[in-house]
Design a protein around this motif. Structure first.
Motif, PDB file in Angstrom:
ATOM      1  N   GLU A 144       0.835  -1.208   0.000  1.00 32.96           N
ATOM      2  CA  GLU A 144       0.000   0.000   0.000  1.00 32.96           C
ATOM      3  C   GLU A 144       0.866   1.254   0.000  1.00 32.96           C
ATOM      4  N   ASN A 145       1.938   1.225   0.785  1.00 35.17           N
ATOM      5  CA  ASN A 145       2.865   2.367   0.797  1.00 35.17           C
ATOM      6  C   ASN A 145       3.526   2.551  -0.561  1.00 35.17           C
ATOM      7  N   MET A 146       3.914   1.449  -1.177  1.00 32.21           N
ATOM      8  CA  MET A 146       4.518   1.525  -2.510  1.00 32.21           C
ATOM      9  C   MET A 146       3.530   2.097  -3.510  1.00 32.21           C
ATOM     10  N   SER A 147       2.293   1.663  -3.419  1.00 31.80           N
ATOM     11  CA  SER A 147       1.260   2.168  -4.329  1.00 31.80           C
ATOM     12  C   SER A 147       1.064   3.662  -4.123  1.00 31.80           C
ATOM     13  N   SER A 148       1.041   4.072  -2.866  1.00 34.45           N
ATOM     14  CA  SER A 148       0.889   5.491  -2.559  1.00 34.45           C
ATOM     15  C   SER A 148       2.077   6.294  -3.091  1.00 34.45           C
ATOM     16  N   LEU A 149       3.279   5.774  -2.881  1.00 37.68           N
ATOM     17  CA  LEU A 149       4.474   6.461  -3.378  1.00 37.68           C
ATOM     18  C   LEU A 149       4.485   6.517  -4.908  1.00 37.68           C
ATOM     19  N   GLN A 150       4.062   5.457  -5.550  1.00 35.39           N
ATOM     20  CA  GLN A 150       4.001   5.460  -7.007  1.00 35.39           C
ATOM     21  C   GLN A 150       2.995   6.496  -7.502  1.00 35.39           C
ATOM     22  N   SER A 151       1.862   6.599  -6.819  1.00 35.60           N
ATOM     23  CA  SER A 151       0.864   7.604  -7.208  1.00 35.60           C
ATOM     24  C   SER A 151       1.432   9.009  -7.053  1.00 35.60           C
ATOM     25  N   ARG A 152       2.106   9.234  -5.928  1.00 37.49           N
ATOM     26  CA  ARG A 152       2.719  10.553  -5.717  1.00 37.49           C
ATOM     27  C   ARG A 152       3.795  10.825  -6.753  1.00 37.49           C
ATOM     28  N   ASN A 153       4.549   9.810  -7.090  1.00 42.30           N
ATOM     29  CA  ASN A 153       5.604   9.956  -8.093  1.00 42.30           C
ATOM     30  C   ASN A 153       4.997  10.284  -9.456  1.00 42.30           C
ATOM     31  N   LYS A 154       3.904   9.624  -9.816  1.00 41.87           N
ATOM     32  CA  LYS A 154       3.227   9.923 -11.083  1.00 41.87           C
ATOM     33  C   LYS A 154       2.704  11.360 -11.079  1.00 41.87           C
ATOM     34  N   GLU A 155       2.144  11.757  -9.968  1.00 38.07           N
ATOM     35  CA  GLU A 155       1.617  13.129  -9.855  1.00 38.07           C
ATOM     36  C   GLU A 155       2.749  14.140  -9.967  1.00 38.07           C
ATOM     37  N   ALA A 156       3.879  13.852  -9.317  1.00 41.57           N
ATOM     38  CA  ALA A 156       5.038  14.750  -9.411  1.00 41.57           C
ATOM     39  C   ALA A 156       5.548  14.800 -10.845  1.00 41.57           C
ATOM     40  N   GLY A 157       5.532  13.666 -11.543  1.00 42.14           N
ATOM     41  CA  GLY A 157       5.943  13.628 -12.945  1.00 42.14           C
ATOM     42  C   GLY A 157       5.018  14.468 -13.814  1.00 42.14           C
ATOM     43  N   GLN A 159       3.208  17.000 -12.775  1.00 44.06           N
ATOM     44  CA  GLN A 159       3.451  18.410 -12.433  1.00 44.06           C
ATOM     45  C   GLN A 159       4.726  18.909 -13.110  1.00 44.06           C
ATOM     46  N   GLN A 160       5.739  18.061 -13.143  1.00 36.30           N
ATOM     47  CA  GLN A 160       6.996  18.446 -13.789  1.00 36.30           C
ATOM     48  C   GLN A 160       6.770  18.667 -15.288  1.00 36.30           C
ATOM     49  N   GLU A 161       6.004  17.814 -15.925  1.00 32.09           N
ATOM     50  CA  GLU A 161       5.681  17.994 -17.343  1.00 32.09           C
ATOM     51  C   GLU A 161       4.900  19.290 -17.550  1.00 32.09           C
ATOM     52  N   ASP A 162       3.952  19.562 -16.658  1.00 32.21           N
ATOM     53  CA  ASP A 162       3.187  20.813 -16.754  1.00 32.21           C
ATOM     54  C   ASP A 162       4.108  22.024 -16.628  1.00 32.21           C
ATOM     55  N   LEU A 163       5.089  21.917 -15.700  1.00 31.72           N
ATOM     56  CA  LEU A 163       6.036  23.020 -15.530  1.00 31.72           C
ATOM     57  C   LEU A 163       6.902  23.200 -16.780  1.00 31.72           C
ATOM     58  N   LYS A 164       7.305  22.096 -17.397  1.00 31.68           N
ATOM     59  CA  LYS A 164       8.101  22.193 -18.624  1.00 31.68           C
ATOM     60  C   LYS A 164       7.298  22.865 -19.732  1.00 31.68           C
ATOM     61  N   VAL A 165       6.038  22.461 -19.861  1.00 36.75           N
ATOM     62  CA  VAL A 165       5.176  23.067 -20.881  1.00 36.75           C
ATOM     63  C   VAL A 165       5.020  24.555 -20.598  1.00 36.75           C
ATOM     64  N   ARG A 166       4.799  24.866 -19.333  1.00 36.85           N
ATOM     65  CA  ARG A 166       4.637  26.287 -18.945  1.00 36.85           C
ATOM     66  C   ARG A 166       5.927  27.054 -19.215  1.00 36.85           C
ATOM     67  N   GLN A 167       7.081  26.433 -18.881  1.00 40.12           N
ATOM     68  CA  GLN A 167       8.375  27.062 -19.109  1.00 40.12           C
ATOM     69  C   GLN A 167       8.591  27.319 -20.604  1.00 40.12           C
ATOM     70  N   GLU A 168       8.283  26.345 -21.439  1.00 42.63           N
ATOM     71  CA  GLU A 168       8.412  26.505 -22.890  1.00 42.63           C
ATOM     72  C   GLU A 168       7.498  27.626 -23.383  1.00 42.63           C
ATOM     73  N   SER A 169       6.306  27.670 -22.843  1.00 38.78           N
ATOM     74  CA  SER A 169       5.362  28.719 -23.237  1.00 38.78           C
ATOM     75  C   SER A 169       5.909  30.095 -22.844  1.00 38.78           C
ATOM     76  N   LEU A 170       6.451  30.200 -21.640  1.00 39.48           N
ATOM     77  CA  LEU A 170       7.017  31.477 -21.186  1.00 39.48           C
ATOM     78  C   LEU A 170       8.236  31.859 -22.020  1.00 39.48           C
ATOM     79  N   LYS A 171       9.065  30.867 -22.382  1.00 44.20           N
ATOM     80  CA  LYS A 171      10.225  31.150 -23.232  1.00 44.20           C
ATOM     81  C   LYS A 171       9.772  31.740 -24.572  1.00 44.20           C
ATOM     82  N   ARG A 172       8.738  31.124 -25.155  1.00 46.25           N
ATOM     83  CA  ARG A 172       8.238  31.626 -26.439  1.00 46.25           C
ATOM     84  C   ARG A 172       7.698  33.046 -26.303  1.00 46.25           C
ATOM     85  N   GLN A 173       7.015  33.288 -25.185  1.00 52.77           N
ATOM     86  CA  GLN A 173       6.473  34.629 -24.965  1.00 52.77           C
ATOM     87  C   GLN A 173       7.603  35.644 -24.807  1.00 52.77           C
TER      88      GLN A 173
END
Length: 185
Positions: A144-157, A159-173
């Motif tokens: 259960e702990n592993m499942s929870s950690l995997q879920s958090r890891n997926k969510e962090a991934g 969020q990181q992708e969202d930040l990259k997209v946002r960063q690319e968008s800001l760079k273009r702007q």
């Protein structure tokens, strides 16, 4: 007189020697014990029966631990049908133990082991069952702990992708604003 004293001394010595000889005579012979039987019948006590049962269960657990979860999953249907056809304590315990070593089957195993616990008469077997229950609960908690950690890891991934997209968008702007600023100069 001297001969009389000498004679008395000789008689005295002879009496003492005869008494000492009489004291050294062997007494009655010791009783003869019959030889032990060649092959004595084994005495089966409750302790030896418990020890054999404990050894059998430890061997069964060791076997289950050696096998892969896939192989154990293949053993479940025959064990399950045997436990349903003949719901003896041993058949149900074998099924519960086999389930205990298959990931994802912890809840069924725990349910069976907890249902069997009141019918365990041997304190040694009860101890083994308690250890298995504790082990299964710990593995379930770990999973259960592993499942929870995997879920958090997926969510962090994500969020990181969202930040990259946002960063690319800001760079273009920024690049667009820099071009407009350069065009104004």
């Amino acid at each position: 007189m001297k001969s009389m004293k000498l004679r008395q001394k000789c008689i005295y010595l002879a009496t003492i020697c005869s008494l000492l000889t009489a004291c050294q005579t062997p007494g009655p012979p010791a009783p003869v014990q019959p030889p032990p039987p060649a092959n004595p019948a084994p005495v089966i006590t409750e302790a030896s029966r418990n020890a054999e049962e404990v050894q059998a269960w430890i061997s069964q657990i060791s076997e289950y631990r050696k096998h892969s979860p896939a192989r154990l999953a293949g053993e479940i249907p025959p064990l399950r049908s045997k436990a349903q056809a003949e719901p003896t304590f041993n058949n149900r315990l074998k099924l519960a133990l086999c389930l205990a070593f298959i990931p994802g089957e912890e809840n069924e195993s725990l349910g069976m082991l907890e249902a069997l616990a009141p019918s365990i008469k041997s304190p040694e077997i009860a101890l083994i069952a308690d250890l298995i229950v504790a082990n299964v609960r710990e593995r379930r908690r770990y999973r259960e702990n592993m499942s929870s950690l995997q879920s958090r890891n997926k969510e962090a991934g994500r969020q990181q992708e969202d930040l990259k997209v946002r960063q690319e968008s800001l760079k273009r702007q920024i690049e667009e604003l820099e071009r407009k600023l350069a065009a104004l100069k």
